[in-house]
Write a protein that holds these residues in place. Structure first.
Motif, PDB file in Angstrom:
ATOM      1  N   MET A 200      43.001  62.788   4.457  1.00  0.00           N
ATOM      2  CA  MET A 200      44.425  62.710   4.729  1.00  0.00           C
ATOM      3  C   MET A 200      44.712  61.330   5.307  1.00  0.00           C
ATOM      4  N   HIS A 201      45.968  60.898   5.224  1.00  0.00           N
ATOM      5  CA  HIS A 201      46.427  59.673   5.875  1.00  0.00           C
ATOM      6  C   HIS A 201      47.779  59.967   6.517  1.00  0.00           C
ATOM      7  N   GLY A 202      48.253  59.027   7.315  1.00  0.00           N
ATOM      8  CA  GLY A 202      49.573  59.221   7.943  1.00  0.00           C
ATOM      9  C   GLY A 202      50.461  58.031   7.654  1.00  0.00           C
ATOM     10  N   GLN A 235      51.398  51.804  10.849  1.00  0.00           N
ATOM     11  CA  GLN A 235      49.970  51.888  10.559  1.00  0.00           C
ATOM     12  C   GLN A 235      49.628  53.316  10.182  1.00  0.00           C
ATOM     13  N   CYS A 236      48.533  53.471   9.442  1.00  0.00           N
ATOM     14  CA  CYS A 236      48.057  54.812   9.120  1.00  0.00           C
ATOM     15  C   CYS A 236      47.845  55.542  10.443  1.00  0.00           C
ATOM     16  N   SER A 237      48.407  56.752  10.544  1.00  0.00           N
ATOM     17  CA  SER A 237      48.349  57.436  11.831  1.00  0.00           C
ATOM     18  C   SER A 237      47.529  58.716  11.757  1.00  0.00           C
ATOM     19  N   GLN A 238      46.675  58.787  10.737  1.00  0.00           N
ATOM     20  CA  GLN A 238      45.810  59.963  10.618  1.00  0.00           C
ATOM     21  C   GLN A 238      44.409  59.431  10.390  1.00  0.00           C
ATOM     22  N   ILE A 239      43.501  59.702  11.323  1.00  0.00           N
ATOM     23  CA  ILE A 239      42.167  59.112  11.189  1.00  0.00           C
ATOM     24  C   ILE A 239      41.562  59.540   9.857  1.00  0.00           C
ATOM     25  N   CYS A 240      41.222  58.544   9.015  1.00  0.00           N
ATOM     26  CA  CYS A 240      40.906  58.861   7.629  1.00  0.00           C
ATOM     27  C   CYS A 240      39.568  58.282   7.184  1.00  0.00           C
ATOM     28  N   GLY A 241      38.832  57.665   8.097  1.00  0.00           N
ATOM     29  CA  GLY A 241      37.525  57.164   7.687  1.00  0.00           C
ATOM     30  C   GLY A 241      37.325  55.709   8.048  1.00  0.00           C
ATOM     31  N   ASN A 243      37.884  52.591   6.998  1.00  0.00           N
ATOM     32  CA  ASN A 243      38.860  51.500   7.081  1.00  0.00           C
ATOM     33  C   ASN A 243      40.242  51.980   7.519  1.00  0.00           C
ATOM     34  N   HIS A 244      40.271  53.027   8.302  1.00  0.00           N
ATOM     35  CA  HIS A 244      41.530  53.568   8.816  1.00  0.00           C
ATOM     36  C   HIS A 244      42.362  52.487   9.512  1.00  0.00           C
ATOM     37  N   SER A 245      41.689  51.597  10.241  1.00  0.00           N
ATOM     38  CA  SER A 245      42.405  50.558  10.990  1.00  0.00           C
ATOM     39  C   SER A 245      42.912  49.443  10.087  1.00  0.00           C
ATOM     40  N   TYR A 246      42.509  49.463   8.822  1.00  0.00           N
ATOM     41  CA  TYR A 246      42.820  48.331   7.949  1.00  0.00           C
ATOM     42  C   TYR A 246      43.704  48.755   6.779  1.00  0.00           C
ATOM     43  N   MET A 247      44.593  49.709   7.019  1.00  0.00           N
ATOM     44  CA  MET A 247      45.565  50.054   5.967  1.00  0.00           C
ATOM     45  C   MET A 247      46.974  50.082   6.570  1.00  0.00           C
ATOM     46  N   PRO A 248      47.462  48.879   6.985  1.00  0.00           N
ATOM     47  CA  PRO A 248      48.788  48.834   7.588  1.00  0.00           C
ATOM     48  C   PRO A 248      49.867  49.185   6.566  1.00  0.00           C
TER      49      PRO A 248
HETATM   50 CU   LIG Z   1      44.011  56.415   8.362  1.00  0.00          CU
END
Ligand SMILES: [Cu+2]
Length: 287
Positions: A200-202, A235-241, A243-248
């Motif tokens: 999932m992503h946010g 920013q992606c607000s659902q911990i997704c793996g 590169n979660h921090s790198y998908m603005p």
């Molecule tokens: Cu994420």
């Protein structure tokens, strides 16, 4: 005014002027966090306006409750101190107080629930949306599909730091992407979101009051109607793996004319309209 302060203000004016002069972006960069920010970002959609009003109402309610509880606590400490109250009371029940501390919180919760549910339904479904954008969370970037405008898709990936400094220096680190989602100003746009892969992503843009968890195999809906042109970020607000921090998330809000031209350009690039049609469509006589 002291000399130091005048120098400080002059420094700020010069740095702002330099910032504009070095600007490679057509719109102002807004909707980014700033130092010492403690509150919400400013609201740029009707939904975020209502989120802020609800927040203000809740702030009043919780402040009153905290002050009341603190006052009771201080009073009890003073009134029932051992020196003032050597013989402890044997009271165990008081029906009036028990009814009061049950009914009053229920009333407070009802007062909170009414505007809260109203806002939930308001933000849930777009009414009379001009078009739809389908947001897809990938591992680990976003794609934006415009099904009503020719069905072209934009891939939005984070810019490597060296490229950000060269191409979009005004955008803070980790927030710049190669291609933003583009929407016209003052237009209701339906956002539907899903994800591919196994996480999932946010999709969250704080200034727009939107935060949609996007889930593989499901569609979630929301909407935006942005009141001001500019570049906005989330920013992606659902911990997704990994590169979660790198998908603005970056959204460019432009005038309707600029948006129409952008759509034509995207359709042409996707081979959806022949180059000759595009050329004639762009002449002033046909516009
Ligand atoms: Cu994420």
């Amino acid at each position: 005014m002291s000399g130091k302060r005048v120098l400080g203000i002059l420094g700020m004016v010069v740095s702002v002027a330099l910032g504009f002069a070095g600007s490679a972006l057509a719109q102002p960069v807004i909707g980014v966090p700033h130092d010492w920010q403690t509150n919400f970002p400013p609201a740029f959609t009707p939904v975020m306006d209502k989120v802020e009003s609800l927040n203000s109402l809740l702030l009043v309610i919780i402040t009153l409750i905290c002050v009341f509880v603190l006052a009771l606590l201080v009073y009890a400490m003073w009134r029932f101190h051992a020196s003032r109250n050597p013989v402890a009371t044997t009271t165990t029940h008081n029906t009036v107080i028990e009814i009061a501390w049950t009914v009053v919180p229920i009333l407070i919760l009802v007062v909170i629930a009414i505007p809260s549910f109203r806002l939930l339904y308001y933000s849930d479904k777009a009414i009379d949306a001009a078009f739809t954008i389908k947001v897809t969370g990938n591992q680990w970037y976003w794609t934006y599909n415009y099904p009503d405008l020719g069905d072209f898709t934009v891939e939005s990936r984070i810019l490597p730091e060296a490229d950000r400094i060269k191409q979009k220096p005004q955008v803070p680190r980790l927030l710049a992407v190669d291609e933003e989602m583009v929407v016209p100003v003052g237009t209701t746009v339906r956002i539907i979101g899903t994800a591919v892969g196994n996480s999932m992503h946010g999709w969250t843009v704080p200034g727009f009051g939107i935060k949609k968890t996007v889930i593989p195999g499901r569609l979630n809906e929301g909407w935006i109607n942005v009141t001001k042109e500019g570049y906005y970020f989330g920013q992606c607000s659902q911990i997704c793996g990994d590169n979660h921090s790198y998908m603005p998330i970056a959204v460019r809000v432009v005038s309707k004319d600029v948006f129409d031209k952008w759509v034509e350009q995207k359709k042409k690039a996707a081979g959806l309209i022949p180059a000759t049609d595009f050329a004639s469509a762009a002449t002033p006589a046909n516009r």
